[in-house]
Enzyme design. Structure first.
Site, PDB file in Angstrom:
ATOM      1  N   GLY A 136       6.220  71.149  -0.719  1.00 11.65           N
ATOM      2  CA  GLY A 136       4.967  70.864   0.319  1.00 11.65           C
ATOM      3  C   GLY A 136       4.324  72.418  -1.266  1.00 11.65           C
ATOM      4  O   GLY A 136       5.376  73.198  -1.943  1.00 11.65           O
ATOM      5  N   SER A 137       3.648  72.093  -2.055  1.00 11.09           N
ATOM      6  CA  SER A 137       2.953  72.881  -3.386  1.00 11.09           C
ATOM      7  C   SER A 137       1.795  72.761  -3.331  1.00 11.09           C
ATOM      8  O   SER A 137       1.239  71.709  -3.303  1.00 11.09           O
ATOM      9  CB  SER A 137       3.904  72.812  -4.140  1.00 11.09           C
ATOM     10  OG  SER A 137       4.730  71.266  -4.040  1.00 11.09           O
ATOM     11  N   ARG A 138       1.287  72.247  -5.125  1.00  8.98           N
ATOM     12  CA  ARG A 138       0.520  72.344  -5.753  1.00  8.98           C
ATOM     13  C   ARG A 138       0.484  71.822  -7.220  1.00  8.98           C
ATOM     14  O   ARG A 138       1.562  72.651  -7.459  1.00  8.98           O
ATOM     15  CB  ARG A 138      -0.715  73.327  -5.999  1.00  8.98           C
ATOM     16  CG  ARG A 138      -1.858  73.247  -6.218  1.00  8.98           C
ATOM     17  CD  ARG A 138      -2.750  74.878  -5.964  1.00  8.98           C
ATOM     18  NE  ARG A 138      -3.284  75.725  -6.686  1.00  8.98           N
ATOM     19  CZ  ARG A 138      -4.398  76.425  -7.121  1.00  8.98           C
ATOM     20  NH1 ARG A 138      -4.018  77.153  -5.476  1.00  8.98           N
ATOM     21  NH2 ARG A 138      -4.630  76.769  -8.089  1.00  8.98           N
ATOM     22  N   ILE A 192       2.927  73.876  -9.200  1.00  5.60           N
ATOM     23  CA  ILE A 192       2.941  75.613  -8.088  1.00  5.60           C
ATOM     24  C   ILE A 192       3.933  75.565  -7.250  1.00  5.60           C
ATOM     25  O   ILE A 192       3.774  74.402  -6.633  1.00  5.60           O
ATOM     26  CB  ILE A 192       2.183  76.052  -8.177  1.00  5.60           C
ATOM     27  CG1 ILE A 192       0.767  76.396  -9.601  1.00  5.60           C
ATOM     28  CG2 ILE A 192       1.698  77.489  -7.549  1.00  5.60           C
ATOM     29  CD1 ILE A 192      -0.890  76.201  -9.503  1.00  5.60           C
ATOM     30  N   MET A 201      -0.450  69.757  -2.334  1.00  9.73           N
ATOM     31  CA  MET A 201       0.254  68.424  -1.646  1.00  9.73           C
ATOM     32  C   MET A 201       0.558  69.502  -0.432  1.00  9.73           C
ATOM     33  O   MET A 201       1.235  70.465  -0.152  1.00  9.73           O
ATOM     34  CB  MET A 201       1.249  68.284  -2.229  1.00  9.73           C
ATOM     35  CG  MET A 201       0.512  67.603  -3.711  1.00  9.73           C
ATOM     36  SD  MET A 201       1.761  67.314  -4.594  1.00  9.73           S
ATOM     37  CE  MET A 201       3.005  68.671  -5.431  1.00  9.73           C
TER      38      MET A 201
END
Length: 227
Positions: A187-189, A157, A99
């Site tokens: 902002g990440s995953r 994450i 993301m």
């Protein structure tokens, strides 16, 4: 179609204090300079947009595993689920959805089931698109046990910019497919570990929509094993 609803989406409650802070700073910036004030306006709009929480239409077919996040499929590879979940110590297919700061960051359950474990682990803040982020970065892991007894792991994450993982559920919670379970700022995953023998129906680079895009179908795997 409601044109206002097309562009103005509901905001998740987690974002209210951030938008209020951005707006207050913007007022102060206008006292200093009109140019700085308009920069503040743009950043305030972006903050609202980041915390948007639109309604989604989730596919209802049994056995469908749905994307838990908006973003791009960045990795598909075998990997062992986080040890803190207590799952089997064997590689499973991991699908990673990255993301960026413009994606909707509300996370959704990939499939219905019971949350059997929630485990937070502090860590570093490497770029979430990197493979090592799954091992080294701050993360929050969930194990979801489906009705047939199999389990899926989904892992939030943190990334290079993200500094806060939020999870709304606890062990024992019953989730429906597409139901909100958390979010990450900024902002990440999300990693999804598919059950043994289940193959993904997506490719690296494919765009995902949380609660709507299908990652895999348990029925396809079951049919293949029955042959």
């Amino acid at each position: 179609m409601n044109m206002i609803g097309t562009f103005i989406k509901p905001m998740h409650p987690e974002g209210r204090k951030f938008v209020a802070t951005f707006a207050a700073v913007t007022v102060g910036l206008f006292l200093l300079s009109d140019i700085l004030g308009w920069v503040g306006v743009i950043l305030t709009i972006w903050c609202y947009y980041f915390f948007r929480d639109p309604e989604r239409v989730t596919p209802t077919g049994p056995g469908l595993i749905i994307s838990p996040a908006d973003g791009i499929v960045s990795l598909i590879e075998p990997a062992i689920p986080p040890a803190e979940l207590g799952m089997a110590d064997e590689p499973l297919t991991r699908v990673s959805v990255f993301m960026n700061v413009f994606n909707c960051h509300v996370n959704r359950a990939p499939i219905a089931g019971e949350i059997t474990a929630v485990a937070y682990r502090p860590g570093k803040f490497f770029n979430a698109s990197l493979d090592k982020a799954s091992v080294d970065n701050e993360r929050n892991s969930l194990c979801i046990r489906m009705a047939d007894g199999r389990s899926i792991a989904v892992v939030q994450i943190a990334g290079l910019v993200a500094r806060r993982i939020v999870c709304f559920v606890k062990p024992g919670s019953e989730m429906q497919t597409g139901e909100r379970f958390g979010l990450i700022r900024f902002g990440s995953r999300l990693d999804v570990y598919l059950p043994n023998g289940v193959e993904p129906m997506v490719k690296v680079g494919q765009t995902m929509i949380a609660a709507e895009s299908v990652i895999a179908d348990l029925n396809v795997a079951d049919a293949a094993q029955a042959e």
